[in-house]
Structure formats: structure tokens, C-alpha cells
Scaffold this active site. Structure first.
Site, short mmCIF file in Angstrom:
data_model
loop_
_atom_site.label_atom_id
_atom_site.label_comp_id
_atom_site.label_asym_id
_atom_site.label_seq_id
_atom_site.Cartn_x
_atom_site.Cartn_y
_atom_site.Cartn_z
CG ASP A 58 -1.08 -13.02 19.99
OD1 ASP A 58 -1.92 -13.62 19.29
OD2 ASP A 58 -1.01 -11.78 20.06
CG HIS A 78 -8.74 -16.93 17.43
ND1 HIS A 78 -7.57 -17.63 17.30
CD2 HIS A 78 -8.38 -15.67 17.80
CE1 HIS A 78 -6.55 -16.84 17.58
NE2 HIS A 78 -7.01 -15.64 17.89
CG ASP A 79 -6.95 -14.32 14.51
OD1 ASP A 79 -7.77 -13.81 15.29
OD2 ASP A 79 -5.73 -14.45 14.77
CD GLU A 104 -0.86 -15.17 15.37
OE1 GLU A 104 -1.89 -14.98 14.71
OE2 GLU A 104 -0.44 -14.35 16.21
CG ASP A 127 -3.32 -17.38 22.77
OD1 ASP A 127 -2.35 -16.73 22.33
OD2 ASP A 127 -4.24 -17.82 22.06
CG ASP A 130 -18.85 -20.51 31.65
OD1 ASP A 130 -18.77 -21.76 31.63
OD2 ASP A 130 -19.95 -19.90 31.68
CG ASP A 170 -23.18 -19.25 29.01
OD1 ASP A 170 -22.62 -19.21 30.13
OD2 ASP A 170 -24.20 -18.60 28.72
CG ASN A 192 -22.62 -18.33 34.00
OD1 ASN A 192 -22.56 -18.26 32.77
ND2 ASN A 192 -21.93 -17.56 34.80
CG ASP A 237 -22.42 -15.22 31.49
OD1 ASP A 237 -22.29 -16.13 30.62
OD2 ASP A 237 -21.46 -14.79 32.16
#
Ligand code: TEU
Ligand code: CA
Length: 558
Positions: free
Chosen positions: A209, A331-332, A262, A102, A33, A25, A27, A29
């Protein structure tokens, strides 16, 4: 000629998956990013990877963290701007790193313009972009039922009734992810525009995907199952192959790019049908079989992990699939050191052993952000800390089935996708050095030990081991193009060989267990004849017959 003998850059490079929300990150928040990614390109270059796979950065209302896209040709403002994206592509080019994006084309977000139009009326020009059907009156009590009995990947009916027209739309994932209708040629025409847009911008390919579910042959009721009723009507259907052939012929083959699909619930045969070179469809696919050898029916119901079930599945795919996409986490999925290794007693040893195995397999290796540090599953204590939509849906469903709360939490701990989504651990600082603000998902407190800053200065770290393996794969062609053979499997000990004519043979010896094991005679002999080029324990004496917990070493013929 076999595909394995054809040289291709996407076989030689290592892929690194970035889940942008959790990477860096810039910035404050709390959300990773694009400028954050740019600031870490030197880290990635130094790691030695050659391709970045970016999980979705497109405009999205984030019902499923970007896998619900509302504009395919724009960047989610949370992540930055199109100019940032162009700078990222530039920055990668300067470092000879390729990017794949993706591609999520089974469904869009319900906030995509196409769907907003589609739901307005039955004669809207966008109506047929999606799959709409009237409900069914069951006749008994006159209660209206959805068009068929299919269930969604995220539990519950795969149909949602929409008030505007009183009809139902199909959604294999969340109700904010309506499925596109590939029987309508206009949809494929839109997809081609999207592909061309990104390829022209300098992207080198796509991770596609759930690509093997895009073609629905019929919408008849499915055979009733615990999960995914209806699947026989959409898994790897002829229509999917037709679409991929068209995309390949008209788009992919015109660029120097590659595609990895995938593909859910695929067998090695289905994997070849989608990715063998003479099929002209994809270049490789991610299977799920090895990830689920410790599951009954689906990942929420676990059985104890067995190294031989896991390894035999990998070996089957090695034998039968022409070119594999090798991965142990994404990520899954839970973190591999927690899933297949032992993150409590033998953290570093097992993380390194898994890495040695991953890089020894024949195929393109994929590393998920943080895997190279030995990042583990989350350390959360309740659902209040969980963000993932899938986990929340499962939690609710298991409650309806009267599962005790303890059991439910155990299911979430073991299988939640948030295990992989905790912030990347850059340092021991607050929030793991990921953000100066409050991260969207809490960082694991073990960032105190497992983090880039400290592992970079430790030549025995998991990170250092990954770097060595990545470098080794660049140096030894046999690791890329060599044949793969299993020389020995006794108990939890494995001796694997890579062999390429004209190159020195390479052997990987692994103890896939937390116990000491006897080294088989064959490995003792090999050890005497070869040179050791990598090990996860420092000392090994000539003639020694014991394998320590999760010990792994790589030998090269003299
Ligand atoms: O995942 C597809 C998929 O099969 C997952 O639903 C998988 O079964 C589950 O996540 C395992 O826990 C892809 C993306 O990788 C995933 O992040 C998306 O949510 C999904 O498609 C929908 O786009
Ligand atoms: Ca940010």
C-alpha cells in the site's frame, strides 16, 4: 536479458482482488468474512484465476476499512479467526491458488499498541516510531500552526495535535492513520517480523500500500497545490528505495513470493526505478496515470473521457515499463464499465471490450471482484447511503468551498470509492445473495441482471467472456511473454499485436466508442488471413467494413 523474457509464475497467473468486507457474508451480520471467501473458492478456481489479493483482514477499528491496522499479526474478528485464515490458505493450496496480502506499512491505526505508547510521552521508547513535531508560532497573532503546510490525501492538514504531549503527529491519510517513521531502524525491524510471520504461514507475496511515500526526505513546507501540498518531499524518495532494497534482500528474496507496489503519482521512469529486476526492489507497480486521463488535477474534477488519451497513456506504459501491473478498477476506483465504457446503452459490449483490452496488454492482469460480472457504479441517491471516509471528507470540503449540492453529489457519484465497494452480486436474491442480514453497504439493484447465478448459465455473459479470456491467456504464451505493438489507431479503432518468436501472432481489434466505425483496411486484411478466436458480437461477415459499438475481437495467425 530483459525481464520480459524471464519466466515467472506471477507473470503467467491472473490476479483476483477480494475486498473482504464486500465479498461474501457467511453468518448474516452484513459483513463479508473469511468463511465466506472459503465458500467461493470453487467459483474462483472455475473462473481460472491463479492468485488472490486480499485487501486487509487484520485487526482494525475500520476508520478506513482495514487500511488502518491495529495488529498486523491478528485477524479482525468481523472477518473470522486465525484458524479461518489458515483454512483459507489451505483451501487455496488445494486448488493451486496463491495468496498475496495487503501490506499497509506507511501508517498504522492510532489504536495500534505502538501509537498508544508513542503518544504517552516524549521519552516513551515508541515515541520515534511515528513522526512528532512541535507546532509553530506564526508570530502574527500568536496562533499556533502545524509543523508544516502539508495536506492529507483525505483533505485538510496532514498534522494532528495530540493533547497528551502538546505535539503534532504526521498523517498523510486520516487522522486515525499516523505515519510510521522509517528513519528509526526499529520500525523496519518490526516490518520484517510481520513479513516473515505471514510468509511462513504460506502467503506468496504482498500488495504494498502507498509504498512510494514511506520515506520522507525533509519536513519542510511544500509548494502550495490544490491537492497534496508537500508531495515533493515524500514521493519516491531515495529512502524509499533503500528500504525496499533491504526488504527484498533480507526477506522477499528468501521466499518464492512476489510484490506489487501501489505507487501514487509515479511516472514510467519511477515505476522502472521501483520494479526493474536489476533494482532488487519490487516486481511490479500499479500506476495511476491511465486511471486519471479524464481528470484535472485529481479524480474529483472530471473532464469528458477520451479513448485516445486513455489508450495513449496505456501505450506509453507498455512501451516504457518493463513489466506492468494492469488494472482498470480496484476498491478505490469507480467500476470500469461505468468509468471507461458505457453502462447504460452498451453494458455488455463495453464491459467485454475493456476485458479484451486488459488481457491483451503486456503485464500481469488484475481483476477486481465483480468486474468479471460487469458490475457498475452504485445507484445511491444521497450521502446518507455513503460510508467511505474519503467521500465524506470531500463532501464537507466542497461544501466549505460553496459548491452547489448538485455538483457535489455528481462528484461523489462519479468518483466515490463506494462505487467499487457495493456487495458482490452472487444472485438476484435479496442483498444480491451477499448476505442474509443487512449489508454494511447497500447492494446495487441491478443485481437483478448482473449476478453470478444468471451469468453462469449464459454463454454470452460478461462472466463467460472473462472465463474465455483467462483460459486463452493460459493457452497462448504470446499473450504473456509476447511483445506488444500498436499496429493502428484511427479515431476510436485500435489494432494491437502480441508477438513471440515461435508462436502464432495475436491481434486484438477494438472499437473504443459507442458509435459505428469503419474498420481500417489493415484490420480487414488481417481478418481475412486469421482465425477469429474471441469476439463480443456473434456474427461478423468476411469482408465486412463496419465496426459496431464497442466491438472487440481477437484474431490468431493461421
Ligand atoms: O490508497 C492510496 C491512495 O492513493 C488513495 O488515497 C487514493 O488516492 C484514493 O483512494 C483514490 O480515491 C491506498 C488504499 O488503496 C486505500 O484504500 C487506502 O485508503 C489508502 O491507501 C490508505 O491506506
Ligand atoms: Ca460476516
Amino acid at each position: 536479458m530483459l525481464q520480459g523474457t524471464l519466466r515467472e509464475w506471477w507473470k503467467e497467473r491472473v490476479v483476483y482482488q477480494i475486498y473482504p468486507r464486500s465479498f461474501c457474508d457467511s453468518n448474516g451480520d452484513g459483513i463479508g468474512d473469511i468463511p465466506g471467501i472459503i465458500s467461493k473458492l470453487d467459483y474462483l478456481k472455475d473462473l481460472g484465476i491463479g492468485i488472490i489479493w486480499l485487501s486487509p483482514l487484520y485487526k482494525s477499528p475500520n476508520d478506513d476499512n482495514g487500511y488502518d491496522i491495529s495488529d498486523y499479526m491478528d485477524i479482525n474478528p468481523e472477518f473470522g479467526t486465525m484458524d479461518d485464515m489458515k483454512r483459507l490458505i489451505e483451501g487455496c493450496k488445494e486448488r493451486d491458488i496463491k495468496i498475496i496480502m495487503d501490506l499497509v506499512i506507511n501508517h498504522t491505526s492510532d489504536e495500534h499498541e505502538w501509537f498508544k505508547e508513542s503518544r504517552k510521552s516524549k521519552d516513551n521508547p515508541y515515541r520515534d516510531y511515528y513522526i512528532w513535531r512541535p507546532g509553530i508560532n506564526s508570530g502574527k497573532d500568536g496562533k499556533e500552526m502545524p509543523p508544516n503546510n502539508w495536506t492529507s490525501f483525505f483533505t485538510g492538514s496532514a498534522w494532528q495535535k495530540d493533547d497528551e504531549t502538546g505535539e503534532y503527529y504526521l498523517h498523510l491519510f486520516s487522522k486515525k492513520q499516523p505515519d510510521l517513521n522509517y528513519k528509526n531502524p526499529a520500525v523496519l525491524a518490526e516490518v520484517k517480523k510481520i513479513l516473515t510471520f505471514w510468509l511462513d504461514m504460506g502467503i506468496s507475496g504482498f500488495r504494498c500500500d502507498v509504498i512510494n511515500v514511506i520515506g520522507k526526505t525533509t519536513l519542510q513546507n511544500g509548494k502550495k497545490r490544490i491537492a497534496l501540498t508537500g508531495r515533493e518531499h515524500y514521493i519516491s524518495q531515495p529512502e524509499c528505495h533503500e528500504i525496499l532494497k533491504k526488504l527484498n534482500e533480507e526477506i522477499f528474496s528468501k521466499y518464492d513470493c512476489f510484490t506489487v507496489g501501489e505507487t501514487v503519482m509515479v511516472t514510467p521512469q519511477m515505476a522502472n526505478d521501483l520494479s526493474a529486476p536489476d533494482r532488487g526492489e519490487l516486481n511490479m507497480v500499479f500506476g495511476f496515470e491511465h486511471m486519471e486521463t479524464d481528470c484535472i488535477n485529481n479524480k474529483w474534477f472530471k473532464t469528458p473521457f477520451s479513448s485516445s488519451k486513455f489508450m495513449n497513456t496505456l501505450f506509453k506504459w507498455q512501451r516504457e515499463v518493463m513489466w506492468n501491473a494492469n488494472y482498470f478498477e480496484n476498491h478505490d476506483q469507480p467500476r470500469c464499465v461505468s468509468h471507461f465504457g458505457n453502462d447504460a446503452e452498451f453494458h455488455d459490449e463495453s464491459a467485454k471490450m475493456l476485458a479484451a483490452l486488459l488481457f491483451t496488454l503486456r503485464g500481469t492482469p488484475y481483476v477486481f471482484e465483480g468486474q468479471e460480472l460487469g458490475m457498475t457504479n452504485f445507484d445511491y441517491t444521497s450521502m446518507a447511503e455513503i460510508q467511505d471516509i474519503e467521500s465524506h471528507n470531500i463532501w464537507k470540503m466542497a461544501a466549505e468551498l460553496h459548491f452547489p449540492e448538485k455538483v457535489r453529489w455528481l462528484m461523489i457519484q462519479k468518483s466515490s470509492r463506494d462505487n467499487a465497494r457495493t456487495p458482490m452480486q452472487w444472485s438476484a436474491a435479496e442483498n444480491a445473495g451477499f448476505s442474509t442480514g443487512t449489508p454494511w453497504l447497500r447492494a446495487n439493484s441491478n443485481c437483478a441482471f448482473y449476478n453470478v447465478a444468471s451469468e453462469q448459465t449464459d454463454s454470452n455473459s460478461v462472466l463467460a467472456f472473462y472465463k474465455e479470456l483467462i483460459a486463452l491467456r493460459k493457452e497462448k504464451t504470446a499473450f504473456v511473454y509476447g511483445d506488444f505493438r500498436v499496429l493502428e489507431k484511427t479515431g476510436d479503432i485500435y489494432v494491437l499485436e502480441r508477438y513471440l518468436a515461435g508462436e502464432k501472432r495475436l491481434y486484438t481489434v477494438l472499437n473504443f466508442s459507442a458509435k459505428k466505425r469503419v474498420l481500417p483496411e489493415k484490420a480487414v486484411l488481417l481478418y481475412a488471413q486469421c482465425r477469429m478466436i474471441l469476439t463480443n458480437y456473434t456474427i461478423r461477415r468476411q469482408g465486412e467494413k463496419e465496426m459496431r459499438p464497442y466491438e472487440a475481437f481477437i484474431l490468431e495467425e493461421r
